[in-house]
Design a protein around this motif. Structure first.
Motif, PDB file in Angstrom:
ATOM      1  N   LEU A  88       2.521 -14.020   5.425  1.00  0.00           N
ATOM      2  CA  LEU A  88       1.544 -12.928   5.402  1.00  0.00           C
ATOM      3  C   LEU A  88       0.976 -12.629   6.781  1.00  0.00           C
ATOM      4  N   SER A  89       0.660 -11.344   7.029  1.00  0.00           N
ATOM      5  CA  SER A  89      -0.130 -10.966   8.206  1.00  0.00           C
ATOM      6  C   SER A  89      -0.835  -9.648   7.927  1.00  0.00           C
ATOM      7  N   ASN A  90      -1.678  -9.203   8.863  1.00  0.00           N
ATOM      8  CA  ASN A  90      -2.350  -7.907   8.761  1.00  0.00           C
ATOM      9  C   ASN A  90      -3.052  -7.677   7.421  1.00  0.00           C
ATOM     10  N   ILE A  91      -3.803  -8.676   6.932  1.00  0.00           N
ATOM     11  CA  ILE A  91      -4.457  -8.526   5.633  1.00  0.00           C
ATOM     12  C   ILE A  91      -5.677  -7.620   5.777  1.00  0.00           C
ATOM     13  N   SER A  92      -5.759  -6.585   4.936  1.00  0.00           N
ATOM     14  CA  SER A  92      -6.924  -5.702   5.005  1.00  0.00           C
ATOM     15  C   SER A  92      -7.450  -5.422   3.605  1.00  0.00           C
ATOM     16  N   PHE A  93      -8.740  -5.139   3.516  1.00  0.00           N
ATOM     17  CA  PHE A  93      -9.362  -4.860   2.228  1.00  0.00           C
ATOM     18  C   PHE A  93     -10.075  -3.510   2.290  1.00  0.00           C
ATOM     19  N   ARG A  94      -9.872  -2.673   1.276  1.00  0.00           N
ATOM     20  CA  ARG A  94     -10.549  -1.386   1.224  1.00  0.00           C
ATOM     21  C   ARG A  94     -11.152  -1.183  -0.155  1.00  0.00           C
ATOM     22  N   GLU A  95     -12.367  -0.628  -0.189  1.00  0.00           N
ATOM     23  CA  GLU A  95     -12.934  -0.237  -1.477  1.00  0.00           C
ATOM     24  C   GLU A  95     -12.904   1.280  -1.523  1.00  0.00           C
ATOM     25  N   VAL A  96     -11.918   1.845  -2.201  1.00  0.00           N
ATOM     26  CA  VAL A  96     -11.771   3.295  -2.249  1.00  0.00           C
ATOM     27  C   VAL A  96     -12.870   3.890  -3.123  1.00  0.00           C
ATOM     28  N   ARG A  97     -13.007   3.336  -4.320  1.00  0.00           N
ATOM     29  CA  ARG A  97     -14.117   3.656  -5.221  1.00  0.00           C
ATOM     30  C   ARG A  97     -14.557   2.328  -5.818  1.00  0.00           C
ATOM     31  N   SER A  98     -15.588   2.374  -6.636  1.00  0.00           N
ATOM     32  CA  SER A  98     -16.036   1.098  -7.197  1.00  0.00           C
ATOM     33  C   SER A  98     -14.964   0.495  -8.107  1.00  0.00           C
ATOM     34  N   ASN A  99     -14.100   1.350  -8.684  1.00  0.00           N
ATOM     35  CA  ASN A  99     -13.071   0.799  -9.556  1.00  0.00           C
ATOM     36  C   ASN A  99     -11.675   0.834  -8.922  1.00  0.00           C
ATOM     37  N   LEU A 100     -11.634   1.003  -7.619  1.00  0.00           N
ATOM     38  CA  LEU A 100     -10.341   0.950  -6.938  1.00  0.00           C
ATOM     39  C   LEU A 100     -10.487   0.198  -5.622  1.00  0.00           C
ATOM     40  N   LYS A 101     -10.114  -1.089  -5.698  1.00  0.00           N
ATOM     41  CA  LYS A 101     -10.229  -1.941  -4.529  1.00  0.00           C
ATOM     42  C   LYS A 101      -8.841  -2.442  -4.165  1.00  0.00           C
ATOM     43  N   ILE A 102      -8.498  -2.281  -2.910  1.00  0.00           N
ATOM     44  CA  ILE A 102      -7.113  -2.537  -2.517  1.00  0.00           C
ATOM     45  C   ILE A 102      -7.028  -3.587  -1.414  1.00  0.00           C
ATOM     46  N   ILE A 103      -6.140  -4.557  -1.628  1.00  0.00           N
ATOM     47  CA  ILE A 103      -5.801  -5.467  -0.534  1.00  0.00           C
ATOM     48  C   ILE A 103      -4.383  -5.125  -0.094  1.00  0.00           C
ATOM     49  N   ASN A 104      -4.237  -4.860   1.207  1.00  0.00           N
ATOM     50  CA  ASN A 104      -2.922  -4.604   1.774  1.00  0.00           C
ATOM     51  C   ASN A 104      -2.586  -5.713   2.746  1.00  0.00           C
ATOM     52  N   ALA A 105      -1.300  -6.013   2.858  1.00  0.00           N
ATOM     53  CA  ALA A 105      -0.893  -6.994   3.862  1.00  0.00           C
ATOM     54  C   ALA A 105       0.559  -6.729   4.221  1.00  0.00           C
ATOM     55  N   ILE A 106       0.993  -7.355   5.260  1.00  0.00           N
ATOM     56  CA  ILE A 106       2.414  -7.290   5.615  1.00  0.00           C
ATOM     57  C   ILE A 106       3.027  -8.641   5.276  1.00  0.00           C
ATOM     58  N   LEU A 107       4.217  -8.600   4.680  1.00  0.00           N
ATOM     59  CA  LEU A 107       4.914  -9.840   4.340  1.00  0.00           C
ATOM     60  C   LEU A 107       6.275  -9.785   5.034  1.00  0.00           C
ATOM     61  N   GLU A 108       6.616 -10.872   5.693  1.00  0.00           N
ATOM     62  CA  GLU A 108       7.811 -10.831   6.535  1.00  0.00           C
ATOM     63  C   GLU A 108       8.733 -12.016   6.254  1.00  0.00           C
ATOM     64  N   ASP A 109      10.012 -11.745   6.106  1.00  0.00           N
ATOM     65  CA  ASP A 109      10.984 -12.848   6.037  1.00  0.00           C
ATOM     66  C   ASP A 109      11.952 -12.738   7.214  1.00  0.00           C
ATOM     67  N   GLU A 110      13.070 -13.438   7.192  1.00  0.00           N
ATOM     68  CA  GLU A 110      13.968 -13.444   8.354  1.00  0.00           C
ATOM     69  C   GLU A 110      14.677 -12.115   8.534  1.00  0.00           C
ATOM     70  N   THR A 111      14.686 -11.280   7.462  1.00  0.00           N
ATOM     71  CA  THR A 111      15.511 -10.075   7.539  1.00  0.00           C
ATOM     72  C   THR A 111      14.719  -8.800   7.807  1.00  0.00           C
ATOM     73  N   ASP A 112      13.454  -8.764   7.378  1.00  0.00           N
ATOM     74  CA  ASP A 112      12.694  -7.511   7.478  1.00  0.00           C
ATOM     75  C   ASP A 112      11.240  -7.793   7.113  1.00  0.00           C
ATOM     76  N   TYR A 113      10.429  -6.749   7.066  1.00  0.00           N
ATOM     77  CA  TYR A 113       9.084  -6.935   6.531  1.00  0.00           C
ATOM     78  C   TYR A 113       8.737  -5.791   5.599  1.00  0.00           C
ATOM     79  N   VAL A 114       7.815  -6.045   4.668  1.00  0.00           N
ATOM     80  CA  VAL A 114       7.367  -5.020   3.725  1.00  0.00           C
ATOM     81  C   VAL A 114       5.848  -5.057   3.633  1.00  0.00           C
ATOM     82  N   GLN A 115       5.309  -4.004   3.058  1.00  0.00           N
ATOM     83  CA  GLN A 115       3.883  -4.019   2.756  1.00  0.00           C
ATOM     84  C   GLN A 115       3.708  -4.570   1.345  1.00  0.00           C
TER      85      GLN A 115
END
Ligand code: ADP
Ligand code: MG
Length: 697
Positions: free
Chosen positions: A69-96
């Motif tokens: 994991l890297s680049n972990i971020s937290f956003r509260e868009v609305r009170s009922n929409l809370k999002i954690i985003n991060a980047i996940l990386e293996d030897e071949t590529d990375y994804v969100q």
């Protein structure tokens, strides 16, 4: 089971991880003991065996990835929409990777952490060709730890009991469970290449591979089908061995006279089936036979001839029909045909038993054998009825009675009468074998000559005017019409929905649309006498159009009726629709079935389309089962038989046939006592005294 450190019969409350509250929830799922829990098989499996390298991910598929994991971020868009985003990386590529509404994870996730993620792959919004995974499940791993992969069970669960509970608790139970002993005779296991019972039980919950799973499923389905067949065959054997039946003599003069008086020749199938029945009746062991024939195939006349045969031999015959209308209809037909030949026919149904005087009189005549043939409804199994010299019992439309009621009627006699069961419910062959495993089966497939196919069409209610125009033409040509509705009258709640009742339709048709014809309303709440009068009027064409609920569903026979209109057709099952449709097409006129439905549901539409294209009741029943699943069809209420836990009557026909053969062989051959005891124990463990109850009633 007594040598187990814990007894499988123990209350589920005492299973590790359960306790009183969860036990109550499990009880709701019909799980009361450790054994019940063990028999709570997964309904499906999650295949989580492969980690996908990130450069091989495919959009819209669910995948498992492992990375840092890297680049972990937290956003509260609305009170009922809370999002954690991060980047996940293996030897071949990375994804969100994205977690929705799991704020508490903020403090558990950290950069550099190794995790496994399972989720659906999509394109990350507005971020070029970056892929994104919406997390369904994840696991934090140690740096040198590999993810826990495998095939995981998905159990039938409830809000109170989640998958995790079932998996953990089942794991715990299996870990402590000593090796289960074998429940089928060794030679059967060998002959059918079955894996050991213990392996099967463990594997069905936690399979290591698809191959293992399929072998375990096979083994358990075989078990299940074998035991049910075995139980049913025991019943059959018991009745045939213990009771000495009646040996009827070969057909004599009376039979000959009835044959000659018949207004038509029997079809090939009718002759063939009658021959099977006659042969059974002439054997010393009691007949146990099921006649299956689609609506209108002419089962009644076969029944009548069998009854005449028993009368010819000096016995009484009984014919039990599922409804008052049908009993009366049969009664009138038999009376007309048989009284001139000196056969005395009696009726025992609600209209007779309602007054004490009539009832006593009828009971008396039955007990003195003043009636040769008695036709009736459920009234026949009432306490006060005493038969004399009962030689043959026929139940019509068996599915309405069920195994238990049939047994009840059989108990009413000391002699062992022959038993004939007739059903128009098109039951697929696989079902017949299972449900009626204790009966021999005869089939009438061919319809009497001269029948024209019934044209079936589905119409939207907006087209009702055209439908009525068509109905008018048929009425004007002297033919008769049924209009069937699902409800008698509307309750308050149903007024909200757009369902018209039989009463409303009748009001409209009799007062306006068809006021120049005679219309009548028939429903189940009428008194038996009123129903009779209406049916008599309809039969005599004094009533031209009959508005009705499904009381006309079974067996009613009015050859001059040529149109069947069914309102809200989507509210009926296919079997019912087919039965209703079978009320027309009984004469020489071309007949029509018009299904009115505004349903927008795809399944409803598909079902009604099947009605348009198929007139084969057996095919319809199979389609119906496919569409709704076999569960309901197999309901205990209907047949008194246990439900299938793992076998599928469609998928497992092969297994069913093998299991049935194995059960048959086992019953026929001489077995050592141990094997018999083993099987009887297995039957009791699996089904308690269910099969006993069926015989004991
Ligand atoms: P079901 O099998 O639905 O009980 P029925 O016994 O009511 O069918 O028969 C349907 C109709 O066909 C009845 O009117 C009956 O008189 C007539 N029928 C029965 N057998 C024959 C036959 N062999 N030839 C002509 N008509 C027949
Ligand atoms: Mg019938």
């Amino acid at each position: 089971m007594s040598n187990y450190p814990f007894d499988l019969r123990s209350d589920i409350m005492y299973l590790k991880g359960v306790g009183p509250r969860k036990a109550a929830a499990l009880n709701h799922m019909n799980i009361y003991t450790f054994y019940d829990f063990l028999m709570h098989y997964p309904r499906a499996y999650e295949d989580e065996r492969e980690v996908t390298p990130m450069n091989k991910l495919i959009v819209d598929e669910v995948a498992i990835v492992v990375g840092h994991l890297s680049n972990i971020s937290f956003r509260e868009v609305r009170s009922n929409l809370k999002i954690i985003n991060a980047i996940l990386e293996d030897e071949t590529d990375y994804v969100q990777v994205t977690w929705f509404n799991q704020e508490y994870l903020k403090n558990r996730l950290s950069s550099g952490m190794k995790i496994m993620v399972k989720g659906k792959v999509s394109e990350a919004f507005g971020r070029g060709d970056l892929l994104s995974i919406t997390v369904q499940a994840f696991d934090i791993l140690g740096e040198n730890e590999s993810p826990n992969l495998g095939i995981f069970p998905i159990y039938p669960s409830t809000a109170a009991l989640n998958q995790k509970f079932f998996r953990t608790t089942m794991r715990g139970l299996l870990d402590r469970l000593p090796k289960m002993s074998e429940i089928l005779p060794k030679y059967i296991i060998k002959e059918h290449d079955l894996i050991p019972y213990d392996d099967a039980i463990r594997t069905i919950h936690f399979p290591k591979s698809r191959q293992d799973l399929s072998e375990a499923r096979y083994r358990l389905a075989f078990n299940e089908l074998f035991l049910i067949q075995y139980g049913l065959m025991l019943i059959k054997k018991e009745t045939q061995e213990e009771e000495l039946g009646i040996t009827h003599k070969p057909n004599g003069e009376l039979m000959q006279m009835v044959f000659e008086a018949l207004p038509f020749e029997l079809t090939g199938d009718q002759q063939h089936v009658l021959e099977e029945v006659v042969q059974d009746m002439e054997k010393p062991s009691p007949m146990r036979r099921l006649i299956q024939g689609d609506v209108g195939s002419g089962k009644t006349v076969v029944a009548m001839l069998a009854l005449v045969k028993t009368v010819e031999n000096g016995y009484q015959g009984v014919f039990m029909a599922p409804t008052e209308i049908l009993a009366v209809q049969h009664y009138e037909k038999f009376l007309k045909m048989l009284e001139p030949l000196g056969v005395k026919v009696g009726l025992l149904s609600a209209q007779v038993t309602r007054t004490k005087k009539k009832r006593e009189e009828a009971y008396q005549k039955i007990a003195n054998q003043e009636f040769d043939i008695i036709i009736g409804t459920h009234s026949l199994i009432e306490e006060g009825v005493q038969f004399k010299n009962l030689g043959l019992i026929i139940t019509d439309e068996q599915h309405r009675f069920g195994v238990v009621q049939r047994a009840k009627l059989e108990r009413k006699t000391e002699l062992s009468p022959d038993i004939l069961v007739m059903t128009a419910t098109p039951i697929p062959r696989t079902m017949t074998l299972t449900v009626y495993g204790d009966l021999d089966v005869s089939l009438i497939k061919e319809l009497p000559p001269g029948r024209k196919p019934i044209k079936t069409t589905v119409r939207h209610s907006a087209g009702r005017k055209q439908v009525y125009n068509f109905v008018r033409k048929e009425l004007a040509a002297g033919r008769q019409v049924y209009v069937v509705c699902p409800l008698i009258e509307r309750s308050e709640s149903e007024k909200m929905q757009n369902v018209s009742s039989a009463e409303e339709i009748f009001d409209e048709l009799s007062n306006y649309t068809f006021r120049d014809f005679n219309c009548a309303l028939l429903h189940g709440k009428l008194k038996p006498k009123e129903k009779d009068e209406i049916m008599d009027d309809f039969r005599a064409n004094r009533v031209n159009l009959l508005v009705s609920t499904t009381v006309v569903e079974v067996g009613v026979d009015v050859p001059n009726a040529s149109v069947m209109v069914i309102e809200h057709a989507d509210r009926f099952g296919l079997a019912t629709l087919h039965q209703l449709r079978g009320r027309v097409g009984r004469g020489s006129d071309k007949s029509y079935c018009i299904l009115i439905s505004d349903s927008k549901s795809d399944i409803s539409k598909a079902r009604l389309e099947i009605m348009e294209t198929t007139s084969d009741g057996f095919k319809l029943a199979e389609e119906d089962l496919h569409l709704r699943g076999p569960g309901q069809f197999f309901g205990e209420a209907q047949h008194g038989l246990p439900d299938l836990k793992i076998a599928d009557i469609f998928r497992d026909v092969d297994i069913l046939i093998k299991a049935r053969k194995a059960a048959e062989e086992f019953i026929q051959k001489k077995n050592n006592a141990d094997e018999v005891e083993l099987l009887n124990d297995s039957l009791t463990v699996a089904y308690g005294d269910k099969f006993k109850q069926i015989t004991d009633v």
